[in-house]
Motif scaffolding. Structure first.
Motif, mmCIF file in Angstrom:
data_model
loop_
_atom_site.group_PDB
_atom_site.id
_atom_site.type_symbol
_atom_site.label_atom_id
_atom_site.label_comp_id
_atom_site.label_asym_id
_atom_site.label_seq_id
_atom_site.Cartn_x
_atom_site.Cartn_y
_atom_site.Cartn_z
ATOM 1 N N ALA A 89 44.052 57.742 24.726
ATOM 2 C CA ALA A 89 44.199 58.519 26.176
ATOM 3 C C ALA A 89 43.408 57.788 27.210
ATOM 4 N N THR A 90 42.243 57.255 26.786
ATOM 5 C CA THR A 90 41.121 56.615 27.573
ATOM 6 C C THR A 90 41.869 55.233 28.116
ATOM 7 N N ARG A 91 42.341 54.579 26.809
ATOM 8 C CA ARG A 91 43.054 53.410 27.134
ATOM 9 C C ARG A 91 43.991 53.490 28.137
ATOM 10 N N LYS A 92 44.914 54.680 27.858
ATOM 11 C CA LYS A 92 46.017 54.582 28.803
ATOM 12 C C LYS A 92 45.710 54.819 30.235
ATOM 13 N N ALA A 93 44.675 55.462 30.144
ATOM 14 C CA ALA A 93 44.218 55.739 31.710
ATOM 15 C C ALA A 93 43.725 54.596 32.424
ATOM 16 N N GLU A 94 43.119 53.764 31.543
ATOM 17 C CA GLU A 94 42.420 52.490 32.081
ATOM 18 C C GLU A 94 43.826 51.468 32.718
ATOM 19 N N LEU A 95 44.671 51.494 31.778
ATOM 20 C CA LEU A 95 46.087 50.717 32.003
ATOM 21 C C LEU A 95 46.720 51.128 33.200
ATOM 22 N N GLU A 96 46.948 52.405 33.362
ATOM 23 C CA GLU A 96 47.410 53.251 34.268
ATOM 24 C C GLU A 96 46.984 52.913 35.715
ATOM 25 N N ALA A 97 45.375 52.742 35.785
ATOM 26 C CA ALA A 97 44.584 52.683 36.838
ATOM 27 C C ALA A 97 44.763 51.012 37.166
ATOM 28 N N ARG A 98 44.703 50.080 36.291
ATOM 29 C CA ARG A 98 44.933 48.898 36.523
ATOM 30 C C ARG A 98 46.391 48.475 37.080
ATOM 31 N N ARG A 99 47.263 49.183 36.465
ATOM 32 C CA ARG A 99 48.623 48.841 36.918
ATOM 33 C C ARG A 99 48.629 49.424 38.517
ATOM 34 N N LYS A 100 48.329 50.362 38.909
ATOM 35 C CA LYS A 100 48.079 50.806 40.199
ATOM 36 C C LYS A 100 47.431 49.838 41.281
ATOM 37 N N ARG A 157 54.109 43.244 33.407
ATOM 38 C CA ARG A 157 54.814 43.384 32.157
ATOM 39 C C ARG A 157 53.955 43.622 31.125
ATOM 40 N N MET A 158 52.971 43.042 31.089
ATOM 41 C CA MET A 158 52.013 43.199 29.696
ATOM 42 C C MET A 158 51.554 44.845 29.650
ATOM 43 N N ILE A 159 51.289 45.192 30.760
ATOM 44 C CA ILE A 159 50.812 46.566 30.855
ATOM 45 C C ILE A 159 51.991 47.455 30.424
ATOM 46 N N ASP A 160 53.036 47.242 31.178
ATOM 47 C CA ASP A 160 54.488 48.056 30.626
ATOM 48 C C ASP A 160 54.631 48.141 29.441
ATOM 49 N N ALA A 161 54.486 46.864 28.673
ATOM 50 C CA ALA A 161 54.743 46.582 27.139
ATOM 51 C C ALA A 161 53.605 47.417 26.445
ATOM 52 N N ALA A 162 52.534 47.308 26.794
ATOM 53 C CA ALA A 162 51.419 48.287 26.228
ATOM 54 C C ALA A 162 51.578 49.747 26.151
ATOM 55 N N MET A 163 52.009 50.155 27.500
ATOM 56 C CA MET A 163 52.249 51.767 27.611
ATOM 57 C C MET A 163 53.569 52.127 26.574
ATOM 58 N N HIS A 164 54.454 51.162 26.547
ATOM 59 C CA HIS A 164 55.626 51.634 25.484
ATOM 60 C C HIS A 164 55.024 51.622 24.097
ATOM 61 N N ARG A 165 53.986 50.717 23.869
ATOM 62 C CA ARG A 165 53.397 50.630 22.528
ATOM 63 C C ARG A 165 52.700 51.977 22.387
ATOM 64 N N ILE A 166 51.976 52.315 23.425
ATOM 65 C CA ILE A 166 51.414 53.704 23.223
ATOM 66 C C ILE A 166 52.304 54.986 22.897
ATOM 67 N N GLU A 167 53.317 54.876 23.837
ATOM 68 C CA GLU A 167 54.319 55.845 23.678
ATOM 69 C C GLU A 167 54.900 55.956 22.151
ATOM 70 N N ASP A 168 55.105 54.799 21.472
ATOM 71 C CA ASP A 168 55.604 54.545 20.262
ATOM 72 C C ASP A 168 54.528 54.719 19.132
ATOM 73 N N GLY A 169 53.425 55.091 19.677
ATOM 74 C CA GLY A 169 52.296 55.149 18.569
ATOM 75 C C GLY A 169 51.940 53.806 17.884
ATOM 76 N N GLU A 170 52.386 52.723 18.559
ATOM 77 C CA GLU A 170 51.972 51.366 17.987
ATOM 78 C C GLU A 170 50.825 50.602 18.472
ATOM 79 N N TYR A 171 50.137 51.199 19.730
ATOM 80 C CA TYR A 171 49.098 50.508 20.576
ATOM 81 C C TYR A 171 48.003 50.203 19.757
ATOM 82 N N GLY A 172 47.292 49.080 19.844
ATOM 83 C CA GLY A 172 46.141 48.696 19.198
ATOM 84 C C GLY A 172 46.515 48.029 17.632
#
Length: 107
Positions: free
Chosen positions: A5-16, A62-77
């Motif tokens: 969740a923390t990583r996701k928030a960081e990725l969202e902030a960077r995306r913005k 594009r890399m952040i969007d792909a990482a967000m998809h991996r988070i949603e799929d439970g494959e992040y990290g």
């Protein structure tokens, strides 16, 4: 160890931040209207730098969007190539990376 969740928030902030940068670059590129040839030449050189920055930002998006998809799929990290866990240190440096250190070196 940071939570997903923390990583996701960081990725969202960077995306913005990247979207804001891309918008600023677009505005700067549209703002040139110099009629002086010397100024126009300098503006064109600056435009090339701005375009490179914009392209870099779009690639990171594009890399952040792909990482967000991996988070949603439970494959992040986990490495998308070998499936091994990506180290915490690597994710701290490159939070959107899809590869472990070993697979990244092979690419």
């Amino acid at each position: 160890m940071k939570s997903v969740a923390t990583r996701k928030a960081e990725l969202e902030a960077r995306r913005k931040a990247l979207l804001s940068r891309i918008e600023e670059i677009g505005q700067e590129l549209d703002a040139h209207d110099s009629k002086d040839w010397e100024e126009l030449a300098v503006e064109r050189e600056s435009d090339e730098v701005l375009e490179d920055l914009g392209n870099s930002a779009q690639n990171e998006l594009r890399m952040i969007d792909a990482a967000m998809h991996r988070i949603e799929d439970g494959e992040y990290g986990f490495c998308v190539q070998c499936g091994n866990e990506i180290t915490e240190e690597r994710l701290d440096l490159l939070p959107a990376t899809p590869f472990c250190r070993d697979c990244a070196q092979l690419r």
